[in-house]
Design an enzyme around this catalytic site. Sequence first.
Site, PDB file in Angstrom:
ATOM      1  N   LYS A  22       0.914  -1.202  -0.155  1.00 10.45           N
ATOM      2  CA  LYS A  22      -0.315  -0.011   0.142  1.00 10.45           C
ATOM      3  C   LYS A  22       0.885   1.246   0.067  1.00 10.45           C
ATOM      4  O   LYS A  22       0.705   2.239  -0.651  1.00 10.45           O
ATOM      5  CB  LYS A  22      -1.008  -0.159   1.190  1.00 10.45           C
ATOM      6  CG  LYS A  22      -1.483   1.185   1.719  1.00 10.45           C
ATOM      7  CD  LYS A  22      -2.166   1.249   2.947  1.00 10.45           C
ATOM      8  CE  LYS A  22      -1.442   1.673   4.049  1.00 10.45           C
ATOM      9  NZ  LYS A  22      -1.204   2.984   4.647  1.00 10.45           N
ATOM     10  N   ASN A  23       1.836   1.193   0.857  1.00 11.70           N
ATOM     11  CA  ASN A  23       2.509   2.462   0.927  1.00 11.70           C
ATOM     12  C   ASN A  23       3.660   2.908  -0.136  1.00 11.70           C
ATOM     13  O   ASN A  23       4.317   3.846  -0.069  1.00 11.70           O
ATOM     14  CB  ASN A  23       3.494   2.488   2.403  1.00 11.70           C
ATOM     15  CG  ASN A  23       2.537   2.732   3.529  1.00 11.70           C
ATOM     16  OD1 ASN A  23       1.247   3.088   3.184  1.00 11.70           O
ATOM     17  ND2 ASN A  23       2.805   2.436   4.840  1.00 11.70           N
ATOM     18  N   CYS A 117      -4.344  12.882  13.639  1.00  8.70           N
ATOM     19  CA  CYS A 117      -5.068  11.644  13.442  1.00  8.70           C
ATOM     20  C   CYS A 117      -4.830  10.909  14.781  1.00  8.70           C
ATOM     21  O   CYS A 117      -4.159  11.259  15.622  1.00  8.70           O
ATOM     22  CB  CYS A 117      -4.610  10.882  12.096  1.00  8.70           C
ATOM     23  SG  CYS A 117      -2.999  10.239  12.325  1.00  8.70           S
ATOM     24  N   ARG A 122       0.997  14.482  13.090  1.00  5.84           N
ATOM     25  CA  ARG A 122       1.583  14.060  11.733  1.00  5.84           C
ATOM     26  C   ARG A 122       1.413  15.500  10.917  1.00  5.84           C
ATOM     27  O   ARG A 122       0.780  15.376   9.997  1.00  5.84           O
ATOM     28  CB  ARG A 122       0.774  12.971  11.083  1.00  5.84           C
ATOM     29  CG  ARG A 122       0.989  11.796  12.079  1.00  5.84           C
ATOM     30  CD  ARG A 122       0.120  10.717  11.276  1.00  5.84           C
ATOM     31  NE  ARG A 122       0.817  10.231  10.073  1.00  5.84           N
ATOM     32  CZ  ARG A 122       0.241   9.318   9.403  1.00  5.84           C
ATOM     33  NH1 ARG A 122      -0.964   8.844   9.625  1.00  5.84           N
ATOM     34  NH2 ARG A 122       0.941   8.711   8.327  1.00  5.84           N
ATOM     35  N   ASP A 306       5.072   0.567  11.989  1.00  4.98           N
ATOM     36  CA  ASP A 306       4.045  -0.133  11.364  1.00  4.98           C
ATOM     37  C   ASP A 306       3.703  -1.823  11.906  1.00  4.98           C
ATOM     38  O   ASP A 306       2.718  -2.119  11.472  1.00  4.98           O
ATOM     39  CB  ASP A 306       3.866  -0.063   9.807  1.00  4.98           C
ATOM     40  CG  ASP A 306       3.680   1.381   9.590  1.00  4.98           C
ATOM     41  OD1 ASP A 306       3.385   2.281  10.139  1.00  4.98           O
ATOM     42  OD2 ASP A 306       3.767   1.788   8.201  1.00  4.98           O
ATOM     43  N   ILE A 328       8.721   6.813  16.682  1.00  4.44           N
ATOM     44  CA  ILE A 328       8.178   7.529  15.463  1.00  4.44           C
ATOM     45  C   ILE A 328       6.848   8.277  15.727  1.00  4.44           C
ATOM     46  O   ILE A 328       7.009   9.534  15.176  1.00  4.44           O
ATOM     47  CB  ILE A 328       8.086   6.473  14.096  1.00  4.44           C
ATOM     48  CG1 ILE A 328       9.290   5.540  14.346  1.00  4.44           C
ATOM     49  CG2 ILE A 328       7.691   7.286  13.203  1.00  4.44           C
ATOM     50  CD1 ILE A 328      10.450   6.223  13.737  1.00  4.44           C
ATOM     51  N   ARG A 398      -8.243  -0.380   5.274  1.00  4.39           N
ATOM     52  CA  ARG A 398      -7.684   0.710   4.402  1.00  4.39           C
ATOM     53  C   ARG A 398      -6.178  -0.066   3.680  1.00  4.39           C
ATOM     54  O   ARG A 398      -5.558   0.473   2.961  1.00  4.39           O
ATOM     55  CB  ARG A 398      -7.214   1.816   5.431  1.00  4.39           C
ATOM     56  CG  ARG A 398      -8.412   2.309   5.693  1.00  4.39           C
ATOM     57  CD  ARG A 398      -8.018   3.575   6.587  1.00  4.39           C
ATOM     58  NE  ARG A 398      -7.107   4.548   6.059  1.00  4.39           N
ATOM     59  CZ  ARG A 398      -6.572   5.521   6.624  1.00  4.39           C
ATOM     60  NH1 ARG A 398      -7.049   6.000   7.768  1.00  4.39           N
ATOM     61  NH2 ARG A 398      -5.623   6.317   5.862  1.00  4.39           N
TER      62      ARG A 398
HETATM   63  C1  EPZ Z   1       4.556   7.101   6.184  1.00  9.02           C
HETATM   64  O1  EPZ Z   1       3.975   7.890   6.770  1.00  9.02           O
HETATM   65  C2  EPZ Z   1       3.625   5.495   6.377  1.00  9.02           C
HETATM   66  N1  EPZ Z   1       2.293   6.075   5.116  1.00  9.02           N
HETATM   67  C3  EPZ Z   1       3.128   5.238   7.545  1.00  9.02           C
HETATM   68  O2  EPZ Z   1       2.428   4.220   7.292  1.00  9.02           O
HETATM   69  C4  EPZ Z   1       4.315   4.978   8.386  1.00  9.02           C
HETATM   70  O3  EPZ Z   1       3.771   4.731   9.683  1.00  9.02           O
HETATM   71  C5  EPZ Z   1       5.265   6.309   8.334  1.00  9.02           C
HETATM   72  O4  EPZ Z   1       5.674   6.562   7.011  1.00  9.02           O
HETATM   73  C6  EPZ Z   1       6.579   5.877   9.217  1.00  9.02           C
HETATM   74  O5  EPZ Z   1       7.100   4.917   8.598  1.00  9.02           O
HETATM   75  C7  EPZ Z   1       2.448   6.050   3.981  1.00  9.02           C
HETATM   76  O6  EPZ Z   1       3.673   5.669   3.587  1.00  9.02           O
HETATM   77  C8  EPZ Z   1       1.574   6.372   3.153  1.00  9.02           C
HETATM   78  P1  EPZ Z   1       6.713  10.356   8.117  1.00  9.02           P
HETATM   79  P2  EPZ Z   1       4.209   9.403   6.776  1.00  9.02           P
HETATM   80  O7  EPZ Z   1       6.734  11.584   7.541  1.00  9.02           O
HETATM   81  O8  EPZ Z   1       4.902   9.684   5.591  1.00  9.02           O
HETATM   82  C9  EPZ Z   1       6.951  13.510  11.619  1.00  9.02           C
HETATM   83  C10 EPZ Z   1       0.500   2.727   7.865  1.00  9.02           C
HETATM   84  O9  EPZ Z   1       0.030   2.205   9.067  1.00  9.02           O
HETATM   85  N2  EPZ Z   1       6.736  14.686  10.441  1.00  9.02           N
HETATM   86  O10 EPZ Z   1       7.778   9.281   7.993  1.00  9.02           O
HETATM   87  O11 EPZ Z   1       3.482  10.374   6.989  1.00  9.02           O
HETATM   88  C11 EPZ Z   1       5.583  12.858  11.516  1.00  9.02           C
HETATM   89  O12 EPZ Z   1       4.673  13.426  12.763  1.00  9.02           O
HETATM   90  C12 EPZ Z   1       1.052   4.164   7.880  1.00  9.02           C
HETATM   91  O13 EPZ Z   1       0.507   2.108   6.845  1.00  9.02           O
HETATM   92  C13 EPZ Z   1       6.730  15.938  11.023  1.00  9.02           C
HETATM   93  O14 EPZ Z   1       6.914  16.248  11.889  1.00  9.02           O
HETATM   94  O15 EPZ Z   1       5.428   9.411   7.860  1.00  9.02           O
HETATM   95  C14 EPZ Z   1       6.044  11.500  12.397  1.00  9.02           C
HETATM   96  O16 EPZ Z   1       6.198  11.633  13.739  1.00  9.02           O
HETATM   97  C15 EPZ Z   1       0.850   5.012   9.179  1.00  9.02           C
HETATM   98  N3  EPZ Z   1       6.599  16.881   9.982  1.00  9.02           N
HETATM   99  C16 EPZ Z   1       7.464  11.148  11.758  1.00  9.02           C
HETATM  100  O17 EPZ Z   1       7.807  12.638  11.100  1.00  9.02           O
HETATM  101  C17 EPZ Z   1       6.711  16.469   8.543  1.00  9.02           C
HETATM  102  O18 EPZ Z   1       6.279  17.323   7.512  1.00  9.02           O
HETATM  103  C18 EPZ Z   1       7.642  10.148  10.532  1.00  9.02           C
HETATM  104  O19 EPZ Z   1       6.488  10.704   9.741  1.00  9.02           O
HETATM  105  C19 EPZ Z   1       6.501  15.206   8.318  1.00  9.02           C
HETATM  106  C20 EPZ Z   1       6.829  14.325   9.449  1.00  9.02           C
END
Ligand code: EPZ
Length: 419
Positions: A22-23, A117, A122, A306, A328, A398
């Site tokens: 999915k991701n 969320c 996020r 995840d 994370i 999802r």
């Molecule tokens: C991706 O989310 C995945 N989603 C998530 O999978 C996964 O948990 C996550 O990466 C971490 O591996 C998809 O790929 C669609 P991040 P993403 O930006 O890209 C902070 C699932 O269950 N952050 O790496 O949104 C954020 O809040 C899902 O399949 C900022 O502060 O994750 C988090 O604490 C859920 N500012 C951390 O970084 C930003 O601009 C990592 O988030 C961006 C992120």
Amino acid sequence: MDKFRIVGGKQLSGTVAVSGAKNSALPCLAAALLTPETVTLHNVPYVRDLITMRRLLEDLGCTVLVPALRTHQINAGTVDACEAPYELVKTMRASVLVLGPLVARFGEARVSLPGGCAIGQRPIDLHLKALEQMGAKIELQGGVVQARADRLQGADIEFEMVTVGGTENLMMAATLAQGTTRLINAACEPEISDLADLLTKMGAYIEGAGTSTITIEGVNALGGAIHTIIPDRIETGTLIIAAAITRSELIITDCNPQHLTAVLDKLRDAGVVIEEVNETTLRVKGNGQLRAVDLTTEVYPGFPTDMQAQYLTLMTQAEGDAEINETIFENRFMHVSELQRLGANLRVHGHQCHTHGPTLLTGAKLIASDLRASASLVLAGLAAQGETWIDRVYHIDRGYEKIEEKLRSVGAEIERIKG
Ligand code: EPZ
């Protein structure tokens, strides 16, 4: 709302195939916005988030054909809108992945700001800051982020923290920018490499994807491509734990064990026997003694957040005490209170959860709170004595393709009650 009814304690056996990631599929669909030519993607999982992404692309004016199950042909030659509306963004945060491609190709993008969320705040501040470094003017009005740029300019972008979505958004944006972009402290997840593979087939120049520095040489235009999405490493890990928690033997096919090194190492430490049959097949024997082993979630190649909920559930059946440390997301222990309703001995303090096992789980009525939490409740239901009911399984839909059918095909007693 649909529910699952699970009668636990059944042994599983047989072979189960993993779907596409999915991701990985989500950013690959968004990448089709970068070209007026057709992008064909195979192995797209049939899950709700992908249906949402398809709707978003259609909303923007793309034609999306599905000539065969799991094949998507996306043509963005007729895109006539540049806005990802709140109705879609609020149901799926990955909608923000259209921001980079839209502003890169059309010089304009409007995306509703996703709210918080279930698993944390996020924000997308790092995506926006990086686009600004590439020359985009960013404004926030009425909850909508507006990005404009005549043409994005290559830049050296150092992310303050590793962000998977931020790396993907900026890598896509940089493919059509003027000059060279370097993404420093980039995410290294296999999904990043998969997206880079697709973009390269579309004519992009990308080096270093899969490492913490990615260099992208911008081009004037990208073309169509045909690409097969990588296997879902999180579904693979979830199925391994399904075998382990039910003390069963399962053969898991169509996966890529190389993307799961940290997960396989941890599960082996915990006493799960996992044999790599070949490059795409694993045999799991869950009949040994499970041992409690501490866990800290990390960015790739570390243990993925995840998989934390599923691993924590396994620890309820392991001998001894473990500390599960979530680094994370700030609020990713929503499953704990539900697992406690089954009898699990768990204590959360801040970003850590202490597990003590093994405990006898007994069936109860549970509510799913997010995607991976739901998966952990299904696993708990498989191990629990008696009947477990899980409400709001739309969360699991999802990201897991027909999980109940896959589990039933290997002997689980699980059914969907339509509601
Ligand atoms: C991706 O989310 C995945 N989603 C998530 O999978 C996964 O948990 C996550 O990466 C971490 O591996 C998809 O790929 C669609 P991040 P993403 O930006 O890209 C902070 C699932 O269950 N952050 O790496 O949104 C954020 O809040 C899902 O399949 C900022 O502060 O994750 C988090 O604490 C859920 N500012 C951390 O970084 C930003 O601009 C990592 O988030 C961006 C992120």
